[in-house]
Design an enzyme around this catalytic site. Structure first.
Site, PDB file in Angstrom:
ATOM      1  CD1 TRP A 124      59.427  47.271  57.324  1.00 38.30           C
ATOM      2  CD2 TRP A 124      59.486  49.001  55.888  1.00 38.30           C
ATOM      3  NE1 TRP A 124      59.207  46.780  56.053  1.00 38.30           N
ATOM      4  CE2 TRP A 124      59.237  47.822  55.153  1.00 38.30           C
ATOM      5  CE3 TRP A 124      59.565  50.215  55.203  1.00 38.30           C
ATOM      6  CZ2 TRP A 124      59.062  47.803  53.772  1.00 38.30           C
ATOM      7  CZ3 TRP A 124      59.410  50.203  53.815  1.00 38.30           C
ATOM      8  CH2 TRP A 124      59.157  49.009  53.118  1.00 38.30           C
ATOM      9  CG  HIS A 180      55.506  57.662  57.773  1.00 35.72           C
ATOM     10  ND1 HIS A 180      55.303  56.946  58.928  1.00 35.72           N
ATOM     11  CD2 HIS A 180      56.329  58.683  58.114  1.00 35.72           C
ATOM     12  CE1 HIS A 180      55.968  57.520  59.925  1.00 35.72           C
ATOM     13  NE2 HIS A 180      56.611  58.569  59.448  1.00 35.72           N
ATOM     14  CG  ASP A 191      55.222  52.257  66.874  1.00 35.70           C
ATOM     15  OD1 ASP A 191      55.815  53.136  66.225  1.00 35.70           O
ATOM     16  OD2 ASP A 191      55.547  51.934  68.027  1.00 35.70           O
ATOM     17  CD  GLU A 248      50.589  63.666  72.322  1.00 36.47           C
ATOM     18  OE1 GLU A 248      50.076  62.733  71.668  1.00 36.47           O
ATOM     19  OE2 GLU A 248      49.930  64.415  73.068  1.00 36.47           O
ATOM     20  CG  ASN A 249      52.577  61.549  65.576  1.00 36.88           C
ATOM     21  OD1 ASN A 249      51.656  60.823  65.201  1.00 36.88           O
ATOM     22  ND2 ASN A 249      53.569  61.092  66.339  1.00 36.88           N
ATOM     23  CD1 TRP A 250      50.210  68.205  66.039  1.00 34.43           C
ATOM     24  CD2 TRP A 250      50.720  68.820  63.946  1.00 34.43           C
ATOM     25  NE1 TRP A 250      49.060  68.158  65.283  1.00 34.43           N
ATOM     26  CE2 TRP A 250      49.339  68.532  64.000  1.00 34.43           C
ATOM     27  CE3 TRP A 250      51.268  69.226  62.720  1.00 34.43           C
ATOM     28  CZ2 TRP A 250      48.496  68.635  62.892  1.00 34.43           C
ATOM     29  CZ3 TRP A 250      50.435  69.327  61.619  1.00 34.43           C
ATOM     30  CH2 TRP A 250      49.073  69.031  61.704  1.00 34.43           C
TER      31      TRP A 250
HETATM   32  C1  FPP Z   1      54.411  55.414  63.739  1.00 33.15           C
HETATM   33  O1  FPP Z   1      55.631  54.875  63.297  1.00 33.15           O
HETATM   34  C2  FPP Z   1      53.647  55.898  62.618  1.00 33.15           C
HETATM   35  C3  FPP Z   1      53.173  57.171  62.439  1.00 33.15           C
HETATM   36  C4  FPP Z   1      53.396  58.250  63.429  1.00 33.15           C
HETATM   37  C5  FPP Z   1      52.425  57.551  61.242  1.00 33.15           C
HETATM   38  C6  FPP Z   1      51.462  56.543  60.703  1.00 33.15           C
HETATM   39  C7  FPP Z   1      51.031  57.005  59.377  1.00 33.15           C
HETATM   40  C8  FPP Z   1      50.752  56.227  58.327  1.00 33.15           C
HETATM   41  C9  FPP Z   1      50.749  54.753  58.370  1.00 33.15           C
HETATM   42  C10 FPP Z   1      50.478  56.835  57.003  1.00 33.15           C
HETATM   43  C11 FPP Z   1      49.343  57.792  56.902  1.00 33.15           C
HETATM   44  C12 FPP Z   1      48.030  57.210  57.150  1.00 33.15           C
HETATM   45  C13 FPP Z   1      46.984  57.261  56.316  1.00 33.15           C
HETATM   46  C14 FPP Z   1      45.667  56.828  56.841  1.00 33.15           C
HETATM   47  C15 FPP Z   1      47.066  57.704  54.929  1.00 33.15           C
HETATM   48  P1  FPP Z   1      56.966  55.602  63.688  1.00 33.15           P
HETATM   49  O2  FPP Z   1      57.266  56.639  62.689  1.00 33.15           O
HETATM   50  O3  FPP Z   1      56.854  56.092  65.102  1.00 33.15           O
HETATM   51  O4  FPP Z   1      58.000  54.430  63.588  1.00 33.15           O
HETATM   52  P2  FPP Z   1      59.302  54.231  64.484  1.00 33.15           P
HETATM   53  O5  FPP Z   1      58.800  54.001  65.891  1.00 33.15           O
HETATM   54  O6  FPP Z   1      59.942  53.024  63.890  1.00 33.15           O
HETATM   55  O7  FPP Z   1      60.131  55.458  64.361  1.00 33.15           O
END
Ligand code: FPP
Length: 234
Positions: free
Chosen positions: A20, A32, A15, A62-64
């Site tokens: 970042w 990402h 997360d 839920e990420n969709w």
């Molecule tokens: C959460 O941070 C992260 C995600 C929903 C995606 C994680 C995906 C990767 C690390 C890359 C893909 C993975 C592989 C295995 C190739 P956030 O976006 O919720 O961060 P925020 O809370 O700061 O908004």
């Protein structure tokens, strides 16, 4: 470090990628990308430190709901990383992709299934990657699978125990989940491995996932080693 003081299986909630990137005035997918690099490094650090298995939360059911651009960016990254994942699988890492893979394009799905199949005998390390994964959906699927077995006469309802249930989970071949690490300052499970985490220890870190370093993992392992785990006993 004493082996018994090491977690056998760690869950990582990756997360903080978005924040970042925002701090650097860059698009969220830049975060990402950096996060995916840290995912690769973390597998190596876990191996170096003697951990047997780790599961990474890469994409939840839920990420969709995120903007289309961002969803496409994460899926694009996955497509790009499949080569790296395959290369890691050749270094004695078993990969298990957990979640409903049917939502992904055919080429991605075929690659993921092939990596799982060809790496299934690898005993050096087990890496779980949660993709279109939700803990409630996983538990619901187990209930449906056991119901089907009851209907077919393979089992009866009174044969259903926690052990039988666990055999239906995606993590059936993993050691018990001992530790969950969540960076970025949030302190919740977000539907990640909710059955498996029943007796896990939690370490929450303020660092954002793209900044996660080996020293942060070492800190979490030290924290874990200092915890007194009673599993409901005294
Ligand atoms: C959460 O941070 C992260 C995600 C929903 C995606 C994680 C995906 C990767 C690390 C890359 C893909 C993975 C592989 C295995 C190739 P956030 O976006 O919720 O961060 P925020 O809370 O700061 O908004």
């Amino acid at each position: 470090m004493e082996t018994s003081a090491l977690p056998r299986h760690i869950g990582f909630i990756m997360d903080g990628n978005g924040r970042w990137a925002k701090k650097r005035a860059m698009p969220r997918n830049f975060g990402h990308k950096q996060g995916a690099d840290v995912f690769k490094k973390t597998i190596n650090w876990c191996r170096e430190l003697g951990v047997q298995a780790a599961t990474f939360y890469a994409f939840s059911t839920e990420n969709w709901k995120r903007p289309k651009d961002e969803v496409n960016g994460i899926i694009g990254l996955l497509r790009q990383y499949i080569k790296d994942i395959r290369a890691m699988s050749r270094e004695n890492v078993r990969f298990v992709f957990i979640g409903d893979l049917s939502a992904f394009d055919e080429d991605i799905r075929a690659d993921l299934l092939d990596i799982m199949e060809t790496s299934k005998e690898n005993a050096g390390f087990t890496a779980g990657v949660a993709l279109n994964y939700g803990g409630r959906a996983e538990i619901t699927n187990c209930a449906a699978a056991l119901s089907r077995k009851c209907l077919s006469g393979e089992i009866t309802p009174d044969m259903i125990t926690e052990e039988l249930f666990e055999r239906e989970l995606y993590t059936r071949d993993f050691p018990p989940l001992d530790l969950v690490i969540r960076p970025s300052g949030e302190q919740r499970l977000s539907n990640f491995l909710i059955w498996q985490a029943a007796y896990a220890e939690f370490v929450f870190l303020d660092v954002l996932w793209p900044d996660f370093k080996k020293k942060d993992l070492e800190y979490a392992l030290k924290e874990f080693a200092g915890r007194s785990r009673r599993f409901g006993g005294v």
